[in-house]
Design an enzyme around this catalytic site. Sequence first.
Site, short mmCIF file in Angstrom:
data_model
loop_
_atom_site.label_atom_id
_atom_site.label_comp_id
_atom_site.label_asym_id
_atom_site.label_seq_id
_atom_site.Cartn_x
_atom_site.Cartn_y
_atom_site.Cartn_z
N ARG A 79 -10.77 -18.12 7.54
CA ARG A 79 -9.38 -17.69 7.43
C ARG A 79 -8.73 -17.56 8.81
NH1 ARG A 79 -8.13 -15.37 2.36
NH2 ARG A 79 -9.98 -15.31 1.09
N TYR B 106 -5.10 -18.96 10.01
CA TYR B 106 -4.02 -18.09 10.48
C TYR B 106 -3.52 -18.52 11.86
CZ TYR B 106 -5.63 -15.16 6.60
OH TYR B 106 -6.01 -14.70 5.37
N TYR C 10 4.27 -13.65 1.22
CA TYR C 10 4.49 -12.94 -0.04
C TYR C 10 4.29 -11.43 0.13
CZ TYR C 10 -0.41 -12.24 -1.58
OH TYR C 10 -1.71 -11.83 -1.71
C1 LIG Z 1 -3.47 -10.78 2.07
S1 LIG Z 1 -3.07 -9.37 1.12
C2 LIG Z 1 -1.36 -9.62 0.95
C3 LIG Z 1 -0.58 -8.37 0.64
C4 LIG Z 1 0.90 -8.60 0.52
N1 LIG Z 1 1.45 -9.02 1.80
C5 LIG Z 1 1.65 -7.37 0.05
O1 LIG Z 1 2.59 -6.95 0.74
O2 LIG Z 1 1.34 -6.85 -1.03
C6 LIG Z 1 -3.80 -9.76 -0.42
C7 LIG Z 1 -4.18 -8.50 -1.18
O3 LIG Z 1 -2.99 -7.85 -1.59
C8 LIG Z 1 -3.17 -7.26 -2.86
N2 LIG Z 1 -2.31 -7.97 -3.83
C9 LIG Z 1 -1.75 -9.18 -3.73
N3 LIG Z 1 -1.06 -9.49 -4.83
C10 LIG Z 1 -1.19 -8.43 -5.66
C11 LIG Z 1 -0.73 -8.13 -6.96
N4 LIG Z 1 0.03 -8.98 -7.66
N5 LIG Z 1 -1.07 -6.94 -7.48
C12 LIG Z 1 -1.82 -6.05 -6.81
N6 LIG Z 1 -2.29 -6.28 -5.59
C13 LIG Z 1 -1.98 -7.45 -5.02
C14 LIG Z 1 -4.65 -7.47 -3.24
O4 LIG Z 1 -5.39 -6.34 -2.77
C15 LIG Z 1 -4.95 -8.74 -2.46
O5 LIG Z 1 -6.34 -8.89 -2.25
#
Ligand SMILES: C[S@@+](CC[C@H](N)C(=O)[O-])C[C@H]1O[C@@H](n2cnc3c(N)ncnc32)[C@H](O)[C@@H]1O
Length: 271
Positions: A67, A71, A93
């Site tokens: 990763r 990045y 996102y």
């Molecule tokens: C790289 S991070 C990105 C977080 C994102 N930037 C945010 O603001 O929520 C990825 C992690 O965010 C959380 N995540 C992402 N999408 C999600 C969702 N739809 N529901 C709950 N947690 C989510 C999970 O813990 C996932 O492993």
Amino acid sequence: MTKKGSLLVVGTGLKAGGHLTFEAQSAIKNADKVFYAEGNPLIVYQINSLNPNAQTIADLYGKGKPRNVTYSQMVDRIMTAVREGLRVCAVFYGHPGVFVYASHKSISVARAEGYEAQMLPGISAEDCLFADLGIDPAKYGCQSYEATDFLIYRRVFDRRSTLVLWQVGIIGQVDYQGRRFEPKGLELLVEVLLESYPAEHTGIIYEASQNALFLPRMEPVAIGKLAEADLTTISTLVIPPAPKWSVPDMERVKRLGLENYIKNRAELAQQ
Ligand SMILES: C[S@@+](CC[C@H](N)C(=O)[O-])C[C@H]1O[C@@H](n2cnc3c(N)ncnc32)[C@H](O)[C@@H]1O
């Protein structure tokens, strides 16, 4: 004097059709070049409709590719356009500053090179879980950790506050593996959590809705059974405290003259 070329980093939120803020839309629309790391096809469609000069940077992910390499390449691609003198908008996102290395790094590189760079807030998974699970961090406090970091650095936490663990579905997975669930590390997580929680204490596997047509996933799971749970790359684990674990320090309550406040709070909790 600031150089020609600038960077605005924005977030899309999680739910298509509702979370993209007006200021983020305007940033995308007014950019000379847009880069996005977004997998939701409806949001990708919206970004492309706002600006025809939009290009994905998600193509930099590769199965088995570390990763951190991906990045760094994202930062390079973003910065190449900034150095060409373009007004660049980078879109990630959720909240672009929450668990996103490339967003923070691009901003620091741009500023160090004398370009204007700014991040706008977005709606993160944690914002969604406060709403969906009815958790107010004012009540017991809230601690938020990346799951692998939580384990390997032995993060010290307080079970009397809500514990939020991000990336529980990809513990120990530093290479990108797509959406495949990676069970490695879950057993270690359970072992560590059982040092603080009874096995029957209930956490919640949370996945915010990414589309207005779907409900969020909010699945209770006993800590002792967590290793058997069906976790995905977008799962976040939330462990609320048992209210009985919060006991006020009466010496401090007296020093602050908060005897009535504590009494009212206890009465409210009974209702
Ligand atoms: C790289 S991070 C990105 C977080 C994102 N930037 C945010 O603001 O929520 C990825 C992690 O965010 C959380 N995540 C992402 N999408 C999600 C969702 N739809 N529901 C709950 N947690 C989510 C999970 O813990 C996932 O492993």
